[in-house]
Design a protein around this motif. Structure first.
Motif, short mmCIF file in Angstrom:
data_model
loop_
_atom_site.label_atom_id
_atom_site.label_comp_id
_atom_site.label_asym_id
_atom_site.label_seq_id
_atom_site.Cartn_x
_atom_site.Cartn_y
_atom_site.Cartn_z
N ARG A 1 9.82 0.19 -5.27
CA ARG A 1 11.15 0.19 -5.91
C ARG A 1 11.84 -1.15 -5.70
O ARG A 1 12.52 -1.65 -6.58
CB ARG A 1 12.02 1.34 -5.36
N GLN A 2 11.65 -1.74 -4.52
CA GLN A 2 12.27 -3.02 -4.20
C GLN A 2 11.71 -4.17 -5.05
O GLN A 2 12.36 -5.20 -5.20
CB GLN A 2 12.06 -3.36 -2.72
N LEU B 1 3.13 6.33 -11.84
CA LEU B 1 2.00 5.50 -11.42
C LEU B 1 1.51 5.97 -10.06
O LEU B 1 2.29 6.43 -9.23
CB LEU B 1 2.44 4.03 -11.31
N GLN B 2 0.20 5.82 -9.83
CA GLN B 2 -0.37 6.23 -8.56
C GLN B 2 -1.34 5.16 -8.07
O GLN B 2 -1.98 4.48 -8.86
CB GLN B 2 -1.09 7.56 -8.66
N ILE B 3 -1.45 5.06 -6.74
CA ILE B 3 -2.42 4.14 -6.17
C ILE B 3 -3.79 4.78 -6.30
O ILE B 3 -4.01 5.91 -5.88
CB ILE B 3 -2.08 3.80 -4.71
N ALA C 1 0.82 -1.22 0.00
CA ALA C 1 0.00 0.00 0.00
C ALA C 1 0.85 1.27 0.00
O ALA C 1 0.31 2.37 -0.13
CB ALA C 1 -0.95 0.00 1.20
N ASP C 2 2.16 1.14 0.12
CA ASP C 2 3.08 2.28 0.12
C ASP C 2 3.95 2.22 -1.14
O ASP C 2 4.79 1.32 -1.28
CB ASP C 2 3.94 2.23 1.38
N THR D 1 6.40 8.73 -3.43
CA THR D 1 5.74 9.11 -2.19
C THR D 1 4.91 7.90 -1.79
O THR D 1 4.97 6.85 -2.44
CB THR D 1 4.82 10.34 -2.38
N THR D 2 4.11 8.05 -0.78
CA THR D 2 3.24 6.94 -0.37
C THR D 2 2.27 6.57 -1.50
O THR D 2 1.95 5.40 -1.68
CB THR D 2 2.43 7.33 0.90
#
Length: 131
Positions: free
Chosen positions: A28-29, A57-59, A22-23, A41-42
């Motif tokens: 990146r990992q 991209l965004q949640i 969710a973050d 960002t979150t």
């Protein structure tokens, strides 16, 4: 629409897997090593896939312990959606990562292999990180 999917089982509760996914800072990992110019960002992540494109991209949707839906924050080369679906059984979590992309025939021929490899790589990395 073309669909690329990969499913793994993570030996952690769904709440822990969900908290990680969710973050966007954590994504990146999960990405391949060749990703460059990562900023996040979150809620939003921007990065470059060398010789291909820059993506942001965004949640778009979070459902506690069950779903993280990610969409482009800016106009991508093609319409796409990334979705993590989680279900917990006996303290382990089944995580399914799905990439849905609107590809024309030429793009489908070029991008199908890399997109499936991305889906498989992200789920493999998720297991490695959280196990």
């Amino acid at each position: 629409m073309s669909v690329f999917e990969s499913t793994v089982t993570v030996s952690k509760p769904a709440a822990q897997v969900y908290a990680f996914l969710a973050d966007m800072n954590n994504h990146r990992q999960l990405m391949p090593d060749n990703i460059t110019d990562w900023t996040s960002t979150t809620d939003v992540a921007s990065f470059t896939i060398p010789n291909i494109t820059k993506l942001s991209l965004q949640i778009d949707e979070r459902v506690d312990n069950g779903l993280v839906r990610i969409i482009p924050a800016e106009k991508p080369p093609f319409d796409m959606e990334l979705k993590w679906e989680l279900s917990e059984t006996d303290g382990a979590t089944k995580a399914t990562f799905t990439i849905t992309a609107d590809l024309n025939m030429m793009m489908k021929m070029l991008a199908s292999g890399p997109l499936q490899k991305l889906a498989d790589g992200e789920t493999t990395n998720l297991v490695s990180i959280l196990s």
